[in-house]
Design a protein around this motif. Structure first.
Motif, PDB file in Angstrom:
ATOM      1  N   ALA A  15      -7.785 -15.863 -18.217  1.00  0.00           N
ATOM      2  CA  ALA A  15      -8.346 -15.285 -17.057  1.00  0.00           C
ATOM      3  C   ALA A  15      -7.315 -14.188 -16.667  1.00  0.00           C
ATOM      4  O   ALA A  15      -6.445 -14.022 -16.987  1.00  0.00           O
ATOM      5  CB  ALA A  15      -8.412 -16.297 -15.823  1.00  0.00           C
ATOM      6  N   VAL A  16      -8.413 -13.205 -15.885  1.00  0.00           N
ATOM      7  CA  VAL A  16      -7.205 -12.170 -15.139  1.00  0.00           C
ATOM      8  C   VAL A  16      -7.487 -12.171 -13.889  1.00  0.00           C
ATOM      9  O   VAL A  16      -8.365 -12.192 -13.369  1.00  0.00           O
ATOM     10  CB  VAL A  16      -8.247 -10.853 -15.716  1.00  0.00           C
ATOM     11  N   VAL A  17      -6.187 -12.069 -13.098  1.00  0.00           N
ATOM     12  CA  VAL A  17      -6.119 -12.282 -11.952  1.00  0.00           C
ATOM     13  C   VAL A  17      -5.721 -10.835 -11.468  1.00  0.00           C
ATOM     14  O   VAL A  17      -4.362 -10.537 -11.910  1.00  0.00           O
ATOM     15  CB  VAL A  17      -5.352 -13.493 -11.416  1.00  0.00           C
ATOM     16  N   VAL A  18      -6.262 -10.171 -10.494  1.00  0.00           N
ATOM     17  CA  VAL A  18      -5.856  -9.054  -9.911  1.00  0.00           C
ATOM     18  C   VAL A  18      -5.893  -8.980  -8.445  1.00  0.00           C
ATOM     19  O   VAL A  18      -6.862  -9.015  -7.759  1.00  0.00           O
ATOM     20  CB  VAL A  18      -6.635  -7.797 -10.309  1.00  0.00           C
ATOM     21  N   PRO A  19      -4.522  -8.914  -7.823  1.00  0.00           N
ATOM     22  CA  PRO A  19      -4.540  -9.169  -6.441  1.00  0.00           C
ATOM     23  C   PRO A  19      -4.681  -7.385  -5.954  1.00  0.00           C
ATOM     24  O   PRO A  19      -4.099  -6.610  -6.634  1.00  0.00           O
ATOM     25  CB  PRO A  19      -2.983  -9.402  -6.108  1.00  0.00           C
ATOM     26  N   THR A  20      -5.270  -7.196  -4.737  1.00  0.00           N
ATOM     27  CA  THR A  20      -5.470  -6.036  -4.517  1.00  0.00           C
ATOM     28  C   THR A  20      -5.671  -5.545  -2.983  1.00  0.00           C
ATOM     29  O   THR A  20      -6.021  -6.498  -2.235  1.00  0.00           O
ATOM     30  CB  THR A  20      -6.946  -5.239  -5.368  1.00  0.00           C
ATOM     31  N   LEU A  21      -5.305  -4.287  -2.762  1.00  0.00           N
ATOM     32  CA  LEU A  21      -5.596  -3.988  -1.217  1.00  0.00           C
ATOM     33  C   LEU A  21      -6.574  -3.041  -1.357  1.00  0.00           C
ATOM     34  O   LEU A  21      -6.884  -2.255  -0.586  1.00  0.00           O
ATOM     35  CB  LEU A  21      -4.295  -3.097  -0.700  1.00  0.00           C
ATOM     36  N   VAL A  22      -7.441  -2.920  -2.493  1.00  0.00           N
ATOM     37  CA  VAL A  22      -8.497  -2.109  -2.778  1.00  0.00           C
ATOM     38  C   VAL A  22      -8.395  -0.697  -2.495  1.00  0.00           C
ATOM     39  O   VAL A  22      -8.930   0.139  -1.879  1.00  0.00           O
ATOM     40  CB  VAL A  22      -9.850  -2.533  -1.727  1.00  0.00           C
ATOM     41  N   ARG A  23      -7.054  -0.407  -3.347  1.00  0.00           N
ATOM     42  CA  ARG A  23      -6.783   1.308  -3.185  1.00  0.00           C
ATOM     43  C   ARG A  23      -7.729   1.822  -4.317  1.00  0.00           C
ATOM     44  O   ARG A  23      -8.622   1.215  -4.913  1.00  0.00           O
ATOM     45  CB  ARG A  23      -5.509   1.224  -3.764  1.00  0.00           C
ATOM     46  N   ASP A  24      -7.672   3.146  -4.209  1.00  0.00           N
ATOM     47  CA  ASP A  24      -8.419   3.985  -5.019  1.00  0.00           C
ATOM     48  C   ASP A  24      -8.286   3.683  -6.700  1.00  0.00           C
ATOM     49  O   ASP A  24      -9.328   3.832  -7.319  1.00  0.00           O
ATOM     50  CB  ASP A  24      -8.256   5.368  -4.821  1.00  0.00           C
ATOM     51  N   SER A  25      -7.040   3.170  -6.741  1.00  0.00           N
ATOM     52  CA  SER A  25      -6.681   2.835  -8.316  1.00  0.00           C
ATOM     53  C   SER A  25      -7.389   1.807  -8.812  1.00  0.00           C
ATOM     54  O   SER A  25      -7.466   1.528 -10.229  1.00  0.00           O
ATOM     55  CB  SER A  25      -5.243   2.714  -8.296  1.00  0.00           C
ATOM     56  N   LEU A  26      -8.080   0.847  -8.014  1.00  0.00           N
ATOM     57  CA  LEU A  26      -8.707  -0.497  -8.495  1.00  0.00           C
ATOM     58  C   LEU A  26      -9.873  -0.060  -9.515  1.00  0.00           C
ATOM     59  O   LEU A  26     -10.085  -0.810 -10.460  1.00  0.00           O
ATOM     60  CB  LEU A  26      -9.115  -1.242  -7.251  1.00  0.00           C
ATOM     61  N   ALA A  27     -10.518   1.018  -9.119  1.00  0.00           N
ATOM     62  CA  ALA A  27     -11.792   1.012 -10.147  1.00  0.00           C
ATOM     63  C   ALA A  27     -11.208   1.605 -11.433  1.00  0.00           C
ATOM     64  O   ALA A  27     -11.927   1.272 -12.305  1.00  0.00           O
ATOM     65  CB  ALA A  27     -12.441   2.298  -9.514  1.00  0.00           C
ATOM     66  N   ASP A  28     -10.151   2.324 -11.428  1.00  0.00           N
ATOM     67  CA  ASP A  28      -9.629   2.823 -12.756  1.00  0.00           C
ATOM     68  C   ASP A  28      -9.107   1.565 -13.586  1.00  0.00           C
ATOM     69  O   ASP A  28      -9.242   1.222 -14.748  1.00  0.00           O
ATOM     70  CB  ASP A  28      -8.640   3.871 -12.514  1.00  0.00           C
ATOM     71  N   VAL A  45     -10.591 -12.974 -11.700  1.00  0.00           N
ATOM     72  CA  VAL A  45     -10.421 -13.245 -10.269  1.00  0.00           C
ATOM     73  C   VAL A  45      -9.868 -12.013  -9.372  1.00  0.00           C
ATOM     74  O   VAL A  45      -8.812 -11.781  -9.883  1.00  0.00           O
ATOM     75  CB  VAL A  45      -9.830 -14.584 -10.168  1.00  0.00           C
ATOM     76  N   LEU A  46     -10.705 -11.349  -8.757  1.00  0.00           N
ATOM     77  CA  LEU A  46     -10.297 -10.336  -7.856  1.00  0.00           C
ATOM     78  C   LEU A  46      -9.884 -10.891  -6.605  1.00  0.00           C
ATOM     79  O   LEU A  46     -10.771 -11.300  -5.845  1.00  0.00           O
ATOM     80  CB  LEU A  46     -11.290  -9.245  -7.818  1.00  0.00           C
ATOM     81  N   VAL A  47      -8.702 -10.820  -6.094  1.00  0.00           N
ATOM     82  CA  VAL A  47      -8.189 -11.216  -4.798  1.00  0.00           C
ATOM     83  C   VAL A  47      -7.948 -10.148  -3.907  1.00  0.00           C
ATOM     84  O   VAL A  47      -7.072  -9.267  -4.203  1.00  0.00           O
ATOM     85  CB  VAL A  47      -6.923 -12.024  -4.987  1.00  0.00           C
ATOM     86  N   ASP A  48      -8.759 -10.108  -2.893  1.00  0.00           N
ATOM     87  CA  ASP A  48      -8.689  -8.959  -1.765  1.00  0.00           C
ATOM     88  C   ASP A  48      -7.689  -9.605  -0.690  1.00  0.00           C
ATOM     89  O   ASP A  48      -7.891 -10.599   0.222  1.00  0.00           O
ATOM     90  CB  ASP A  48     -10.172  -8.836  -1.091  1.00  0.00           C
ATOM     91  N   ASP A  49      -6.547  -8.661  -0.514  1.00  0.00           N
ATOM     92  CA  ASP A  49      -5.525  -9.025   0.215  1.00  0.00           C
ATOM     93  C   ASP A  49      -5.621  -8.224   1.519  1.00  0.00           C
ATOM     94  O   ASP A  49      -4.538  -8.223   2.185  1.00  0.00           O
ATOM     95  CB  ASP A  49      -4.302  -9.321  -0.285  1.00  0.00           C
ATOM     96  N   ARG A  50      -6.532  -7.746   1.688  1.00  0.00           N
ATOM     97  CA  ARG A  50      -6.489  -6.769   2.993  1.00  0.00           C
ATOM     98  C   ARG A  50      -6.683  -7.583   4.190  1.00  0.00           C
ATOM     99  O   ARG A  50      -7.204  -8.753   4.244  1.00  0.00           O
ATOM    100  CB  ARG A  50      -7.656  -5.880   2.784  1.00  0.00           C
ATOM    101  N   PRO A  51      -5.984  -7.398   5.478  1.00  0.00           N
ATOM    102  CA  PRO A  51      -5.864  -8.160   6.550  1.00  0.00           C
ATOM    103  C   PRO A  51      -7.326  -7.940   7.052  1.00  0.00           C
ATOM    104  O   PRO A  51      -8.128  -7.184   6.660  1.00  0.00           O
ATOM    105  CB  PRO A  51      -4.944  -7.232   7.369  1.00  0.00           C
ATOM    106  N   GLY A  52      -7.776  -9.017   7.871  1.00  0.00           N
ATOM    107  CA  GLY A  52      -9.032  -9.104   8.009  1.00  0.00           C
ATOM    108  C   GLY A  52      -9.692  -7.792   8.811  1.00  0.00           C
ATOM    109  O   GLY A  52     -10.885  -7.487   8.605  1.00  0.00           O
TER     110      GLY A  52
END
Length: 306
Positions: A15-28, A45-52
């Motif tokens: 499995a690939v797990v990617v924690p992210t703040l959904v920066r511009d680099s995520l799409a690349d 598993v894409l984990v969106d770690d932005r505050p609510g």
């Protein structure tokens, strides 16, 4: 063959797990994963770690579209802005594959990464608990690199960085996952690796390659580096006074890995188990594992929340 086709052999599924703040680099990052040749991941598993308050669901629409056929294997979870350690634990709880490969959201895997990862996993000895990727940091050729660029380039020599690191899933659960007291992207990877080594597993460097572009330097980057002193203090409390003295640079970049296949300490010796020195990570609800040591039969259990 792209990552969206084929499948890994028995025991080498990942499995690939990617924690992210959904920066511009995520799409690349996700586009490179989708384009890589070789057997693709069983799950992403894409984990969106932005505050609510900052978590606009629409921001994920474009990054998810670049996955192509891998989109149907992808789940998106929320971790509530608690930092990369907690985000990775959130992703780990959802993993069912034998191996869990962590990628940062600002890296781009190489064109043959999926096939090379499968080779790395197939070559892992029974007592190998993790296999690290080779990180390449492109630097400008027409001028001298800045201090920030040189600090980022240190990732190419770093040991245990989670920019591209694959762990046996059962090993992660055996040691309790990441310690969520490390709330920044600093030292949480070294802490986990030291606990894996203490449990008797080995960590080796593989052959797969991943590109880590130099991100823009934030305005308050020096303040963030000063705050990392708290993580150093926690590391020393958990692992001893010399655990952070591993050839760090201005940004605390760790020293190079030992030779491939060496689950060893900084001097190259096998690290003995320090029974009880580390009180264990704060990772409520993470599925645990009970085992006598590397290669032993492991039974997954529900870890009692702490």
């Amino acid at each position: 063959m792209s990552a969206g086709q084929g499948g890994a052999g028995p025991g080498n599924g990942y499995a690939v797990v990617v924690p992210t703040l959904v920066r511009d680099s995520l799409a690349d990052c996700l586009a490179a994963l989708a384009a890589a040749t070789g057997p693709g991941p069983d799950e992403i598993v894409l984990v969106d770690d932005r505050p609510g308050s900052r978590a606009d669901p629409g921001a994920l629409e474009h990054p998810l579209t670049v996955l192509g056929d891998l989109r149907e294997r992808t789940v998106v979870l929320r971790s509530g802005g608690r930092g990369p350690a907690a985000a990775r634990n959130t992703g780990l709880r959802a993993v069912t594959a034998p191996w869990t490969a962590f990628l940062d959201d600002d890296v781009q895997v190489g064109p043959h990464w999926c096939g090379e990862l499968i080779q790395d996993l197939a070559e892992a000895a029974p007592d190998t608990g993790a296999v690290q990727g080779v990180i390449a940091v492109p630097l400008p050729g027409e001028r001298r690199p800045t201090d920030w660029e040189r600090d980022t380039a240190g990732l190419a020599r770093a040991r245990w960085t989670n920019a591209d690191m694959a762990y046996r899933t059962v090993v992660l659960r055996q040691v309790g996952g990441f310690d969520e007291r490390f709330t920044r992207a600093f030292r949480e990877d070294a802490d986990l690796a030291l606990r894996v080594l203490d449990a008797g597993w080995r960590i080796r460097r593989g052959r797969r390659t991943t590109r880590h572009p130099v991100p823009p330097a934030a305005r308050w980057v020096s303040l963030g580096q000063q705050r990392a002193n708290a993580d150093d203090a926690l590391m020393r409390r958990l692992h001893g006074p010399d655990c952070c003295d591993i050839g760090s640079g201005a940004a605390g970049t760790p020293a190079p890995l030992p030779p491939a296949g060496a689950g060893r300490d900084r001097a190259g010796h096998r690290r003995p188990h320090r029974g009880g020195r580390h009180p264990g990570p704060a990772a409520p609800g993470l599925p645990g594992a009970q085992a006598q040591g590397p290669g032993a039969a492991v039974r997954l259990t529900d870890r009692t929340p702490t």
